[in-house]
Design a protein around this motif. Structure first.
Motif, mmCIF file in Angstrom:
data_model
loop_
_atom_site.group_PDB
_atom_site.id
_atom_site.type_symbol
_atom_site.label_atom_id
_atom_site.label_comp_id
_atom_site.label_asym_id
_atom_site.label_seq_id
_atom_site.Cartn_x
_atom_site.Cartn_y
_atom_site.Cartn_z
ATOM 1 N N GLY A 1 13.506 18.301 54.351
ATOM 2 C CA GLY A 1 12.914 18.656 53.094
ATOM 3 C C GLY A 1 13.253 17.419 51.787
ATOM 4 N N TYR A 2 12.350 17.275 50.670
ATOM 5 C CA TYR A 2 12.510 16.445 49.911
ATOM 6 C C TYR A 2 11.938 16.787 48.442
ATOM 7 C CZ TYR A 2 7.610 14.862 50.681
ATOM 8 O OH TYR A 2 6.314 14.708 50.930
ATOM 9 N N PHE A 3 12.258 15.837 47.448
ATOM 10 C CA PHE A 3 11.672 16.027 46.338
ATOM 11 C C PHE A 3 11.709 14.599 45.729
ATOM 12 C CE2 PHE A 3 12.602 15.978 41.602
ATOM 13 C CZ PHE A 3 11.253 16.779 41.125
ATOM 14 N N GLU A 4 10.582 14.106 44.841
ATOM 15 C CA GLU A 4 10.798 12.954 44.331
ATOM 16 C C GLU A 4 9.684 12.871 43.337
ATOM 17 O OE1 GLU A 4 8.738 9.202 45.933
ATOM 18 O OE2 GLU A 4 8.876 9.987 47.793
ATOM 19 N N ARG A 5 9.628 11.858 42.299
ATOM 20 C CA ARG A 5 8.901 11.455 41.296
ATOM 21 C C ARG A 5 8.180 10.045 41.781
ATOM 22 N NH1 ARG A 5 12.909 13.848 38.004
ATOM 23 N NH2 ARG A 5 12.149 15.383 36.823
ATOM 24 N N GLY A 6 6.800 9.848 41.217
ATOM 25 C CA GLY A 6 6.205 8.504 41.251
ATOM 26 C C GLY A 6 7.246 7.625 40.547
ATOM 27 N N PRO A 7 6.825 6.282 40.709
ATOM 28 C CA PRO A 7 7.476 5.248 39.818
ATOM 29 C C PRO A 7 7.692 5.341 38.378
ATOM 30 C CG PRO A 7 5.400 4.541 40.632
ATOM 31 C CD PRO A 7 5.717 5.949 41.516
ATOM 32 N N ILE A 8 8.490 4.780 37.657
ATOM 33 C CA ILE A 8 8.773 4.928 36.294
ATOM 34 C C ILE A 8 7.621 4.274 35.650
ATOM 35 C CG2 ILE A 8 10.023 4.572 34.311
ATOM 36 C CD1 ILE A 8 12.574 5.197 35.866
ATOM 37 N N SER A 9 7.405 3.151 36.366
ATOM 38 C CA SER A 9 6.155 2.277 35.938
ATOM 39 C C SER A 9 5.620 1.601 36.982
ATOM 40 C CB SER A 9 6.767 1.021 34.834
ATOM 41 O OG SER A 9 5.716 0.176 34.736
ATOM 42 N N ALA A 10 4.342 1.419 36.983
ATOM 43 C CA ALA A 10 3.683 0.429 38.054
ATOM 44 C C ALA A 10 3.353 -0.658 37.623
ATOM 45 C CB ALA A 10 2.126 1.245 38.158
ATOM 46 N N THR A 11 3.846 -1.166 36.720
ATOM 47 C CA THR A 11 3.689 -2.706 36.125
ATOM 48 C C THR A 11 4.984 -3.145 35.992
ATOM 49 O OG1 THR A 11 3.583 -1.817 33.847
ATOM 50 C CG2 THR A 11 1.566 -1.974 34.892
ATOM 51 N N GLN A 12 6.321 -2.573 35.878
ATOM 52 C CA GLN A 12 7.365 -3.362 35.718
ATOM 53 C C GLN A 12 8.374 -2.603 36.449
ATOM 54 O OE1 GLN A 12 8.163 -3.589 31.424
ATOM 55 N NE2 GLN A 12 7.311 -1.669 31.003
ATOM 56 N N SER A 13 9.539 -3.434 36.811
ATOM 57 C CA SER A 13 10.619 -2.694 37.440
ATOM 58 C C SER A 13 11.527 -2.231 36.551
ATOM 59 C CB SER A 13 11.276 -3.733 38.500
ATOM 60 O OG SER A 13 12.295 -2.913 39.181
ATOM 61 N N ILE A 14 11.753 -0.942 36.547
ATOM 62 C CA ILE A 14 12.879 -0.143 35.744
ATOM 63 C C ILE A 14 13.806 0.567 36.353
ATOM 64 C CG2 ILE A 14 13.113 1.282 33.560
ATOM 65 C CD1 ILE A 14 9.978 0.448 32.738
ATOM 66 N N SER A 15 15.119 0.562 36.221
ATOM 67 C CA SER A 15 15.783 1.170 37.005
ATOM 68 C C SER A 15 15.750 2.837 36.510
ATOM 69 C CB SER A 15 17.271 0.561 36.854
ATOM 70 O OG SER A 15 17.367 -0.550 37.463
ATOM 71 N N GLY A 16 15.790 3.718 37.575
ATOM 72 C CA GLY A 16 15.884 4.981 37.363
ATOM 73 C C GLY A 16 15.971 5.736 38.847
ATOM 74 N N GLY A 17 15.742 7.107 38.747
ATOM 75 C CA GLY A 17 15.840 8.252 39.710
ATOM 76 C C GLY A 17 17.194 8.792 39.782
ATOM 77 N N SER A 18 17.291 9.775 40.831
ATOM 78 C CA SER A 18 18.522 10.439 40.841
ATOM 79 C C SER A 18 19.494 9.818 41.348
ATOM 80 C CB SER A 18 18.118 11.457 41.948
ATOM 81 O OG SER A 18 19.501 12.327 42.317
ATOM 82 N N TRP A 19 20.875 9.745 40.532
ATOM 83 C CA TRP A 19 21.919 9.128 40.797
ATOM 84 C C TRP A 19 22.850 9.857 41.427
ATOM 85 C CZ3 TRP A 19 24.513 4.969 37.875
ATOM 86 C CH2 TRP A 19 25.961 4.858 38.255
ATOM 87 N N SER A 20 22.876 11.295 41.441
ATOM 88 C CA SER A 20 23.530 12.171 42.171
ATOM 89 C C SER A 20 22.857 13.564 42.337
ATOM 90 C CB SER A 20 25.151 12.843 41.463
ATOM 91 O OG SER A 20 25.658 11.677 41.270
ATOM 92 N N ALA A 21 22.683 13.906 43.656
ATOM 93 C CA ALA A 21 22.093 15.380 44.149
ATOM 94 C C ALA A 21 23.206 16.152 45.056
ATOM 95 C CB ALA A 21 20.749 14.972 44.810
ATOM 96 N N TYR A 22 23.581 17.380 44.073
ATOM 97 C CA TYR A 22 24.595 18.176 44.878
ATOM 98 C C TYR A 22 24.232 19.487 44.990
ATOM 99 C CZ TYR A 22 27.587 14.030 43.364
ATOM 100 O OH TYR A 22 28.203 12.816 43.338
ATOM 101 N N TYR A 23 24.600 20.011 46.263
ATOM 102 C CA TYR A 23 24.480 21.532 46.277
ATOM 103 C C TYR A 23 25.628 22.256 45.999
ATOM 104 C CZ TYR A 23 23.131 25.856 48.706
ATOM 105 O OH TYR A 23 22.681 27.077 48.954
ATOM 106 N N TYR A 24 25.359 23.234 44.817
ATOM 107 C CA TYR A 24 26.490 23.983 44.314
ATOM 108 C C TYR A 24 25.948 25.621 44.055
ATOM 109 C CZ TYR A 24 29.891 25.829 40.702
ATOM 110 O OH TYR A 24 30.768 26.479 40.210
ATOM 111 N N ASN A 25 26.660 26.491 44.707
ATOM 112 C CA ASN A 25 26.359 27.954 44.530
ATOM 113 C C ASN A 25 25.049 28.263 44.621
ATOM 114 O OD1 ASN A 25 29.281 28.216 44.395
ATOM 115 N ND2 ASN A 25 29.181 28.677 42.221
#
Length: 520
Positions: free
Chosen positions: A431-455
């Motif tokens: 399974g998966y979940f994602e967003r498209g790029p923050i920008s298509a014209t420049q490189s900007i750091s982003g995205g999921s830092w941590s993804a954890y299962y809890y309760n």
């Protein structure tokens, strides 16, 4: 099982007396407040015209989603997103306790009430700049890592060169008995700061394993060789007495950098080991796994003040930077991650391939001090990302299902992957979940830092987009919904199916906080 078809929803020391006197954190009001800039905020990077053309072409052809477009597998549901509010820095790690989630941010931390996962509510936000603000909680205490050189240890500090002896980096400790009004109660300076922290609860005390690295002879508080970790002992009833009690050497050896991986030019493209990046402990088994730049290690923590290395491995072909570690249930395996490119580069593509910037799955063979880490395979998300998207293996956690090895994991702009490594040699995404790029014209750091299962839910701290809550609807992961925890720091890994409580009745807090209970 095959992957489900895509559904497009397209360093100056703080005196103990000063801390005890009530150095309070700055509580943010409901309205936005200007955060103090800190090194590590997202940067725009130059992208070549050919890379931009490839990204635009990939979006137009549907090979990658459009800017900010959400894609997911049918078995993953996106419940909500809570954007950043007063804290404008990079979102970082997560910790959990009861109905609360604690979200680190380079400018401080935010506490959410997640009693209704579909509609989390902000309880408080604390302005206290200092990257990464890696976060952990235990009982009434919250621990925050500072790994940028600051003018002092207060929450009003500013950036200051580490070449100045008075500069400060290390651990900050807060009292969170009142979640609406956290209080800053203590600080402990540590060599080379604190990039990450790992808690080892031990009755009336909690130990903190502090991971930091990259010493430099020009930095008075970060001198080479830096070949170990700082261990802080925190009395629960008197956190203002917290102090460094040991600095165990994990990589003994001759020379200015100790005995860790020498890196290049001996091992081109591999980080030289000058400390650890992250450590995961499994207290129920008295084990820890360390991701230490150019080395992966397995060690015993029977004596939490004197950890003992059992085995050490390197991968000088495909691993550039050993970043984090996760045990499976029963401590028969360790998943190590490689943060190729430091988390700021596009490494999830055909050019880099499926083995670099990936996870390495190792079986633990043998028992006790004779245990060995044996490599079995790599796992990397099967979806390529655009040239403007930073993507590489990052923080994740076990999904507690008996008899299965399942994990949810963040991949920055590669999104969130749910995957199965029950067969160590044949891992696969389910399974998966994602967003498209923050920008298509420049490189900007982003995205999921941590993804954890809890309760029963997956919580993600997206560096730029905010706090996400997901739900997995899949018969393979459904049994995990019965497992409930009182507290979760992923780097203090619980034994989810151990119902034994070896706490001493006289202890105020314990090893048992992380244990799960399988409720029918």
């Amino acid at each position: 099982m095959t992957l489900l078809h895509t559904t497009r929803v397209r360093r100056r020391r703080l005196g103990v007396a000063a801390a005890a006197a009530g150095l309070l954190a700055t509580l943010l009001a409901a309205g936005p407040a200007a955060a103090i800039p800190d090194p590590g905020d997202p940067v725009e990077k130059e992208v070549t015209s050919s890379q931009l053309a490839k990204t635009r072409s990939a979006i137009q052809s549907g090979d990658i989603p459009g800017v900010d477009e959400i894609v997911r597998s049918k078995n993953v549901e996106h419940l909500t997103n809570i954007p950043k509010d007063a804290l404008k820095g990079i979102n970082s790690d997560l910790a959990f306790q009861g109905k609360y989630a604690f979200a680190g941010n380079y400018d401080g931390f935010r506490i959410f009430d997640i009693s209704n996962p579909k509609s989390p509510k902000t309880v408080s936000q604390v302005l206290c700049p200092g990257s990464q603000n890696d976060i952990s909680v235990s009982g009434n205490l919250l621990f925050l890592s500072t790994d940028s050189s600051r003018s002092d240890s207060s929450c009003a500090s500013t950036s200051q060169s580490g070449a100045i002896k008075a500069s400060w980096e290390g651990m900050k400790i807060f009292d969170i008995s009142d979640k609406r009004n956290p209080k800053y109660v203590a600080a402990v300076e540590t060599a080379c700061g604190s990039h990450t922290n790992t808690l080892v609860p031990d009755g009336r005390n909690v130990y903190i394993y502090v991971s930091s690295y990259s010493p430099n002879a020009a930095l008075p508080d970060c001198q080479p060789p830096h070949d170990g970790i700082s261990i802080i002992k925190v009395p629960r009833k008197a956190p203002q007495q917290a102090k460094v009690v040991q600095f165990p050497v994990l990589f003994p050896g001759e020379g200015p950098d100790g005995g860790g991986n020498p890196g290049g030019p001996t091992n081109p493209g591999v980080s030289k080991t000058t400390g650890c990046h992250d450590i995961t402990v499994l207290p129920s088994k008295d084990l820890a796994a360390g991701a230490c730049m150019g080395d992966g290690i397995l060690f015993s923590i029977k004596d939490p003040e004197r950890p003992k290395v059992i085995d050490r491995v390197q991968d000088n072909v495909n691993f550039a930077f050993w970043h984090s570690a996760t045990f499976n249930q029963g401590a028969k395996k360790v998943v190590f991650t490689d943060e190729l490119g430091g988390g700021g580069s596009p490494t999830c593509n055909a050019e880099i391939g499926p083995k670099r910037g990936a996870n390495g799955i190792y079986d633990i063979v043998g028992k006790g001090d004779r245990s060995k880490l044996v490599f079995r395979s790599y796992y990397k998300i099967p979806r390529h990302q655009g040239a403007t998207e930073n993507c590489v293996a990052h923080n994740g956690s076990i999904i507690p299902v008996k008899g299965k090895d399942l994990m949810v994991q963040a991949w920055y702009q590669g999104g969130i992957s749910v995957w199965d490594f029950t067969n160590s040699s044949r891992p696969q995404e389910i399974g998966y979940f994602e967003r498209g790029p923050i920008s298509a014209t420049q490189s900007i750091s982003g995205g999921s830092w941590s993804a954890y299962y809890y309760n029963g839910y997956v919580y993600s701290n997206d560096m730029e987009k905010g706090f996400d809550v997901l739900k997995i609807n899949d018969r393979r992961t459904d049994p995990a919904k019965r497992v409930k925890l009182d507290e979760l720091n992923v780097q203090t890994q619980p034994d989810y199916f151990d119902d034994d409580d070896d706490d001493d009745d006289d202890d105020d807090d314990d090893r048992g906080h992380g244990h799960g209970h399988d409720r029918d």
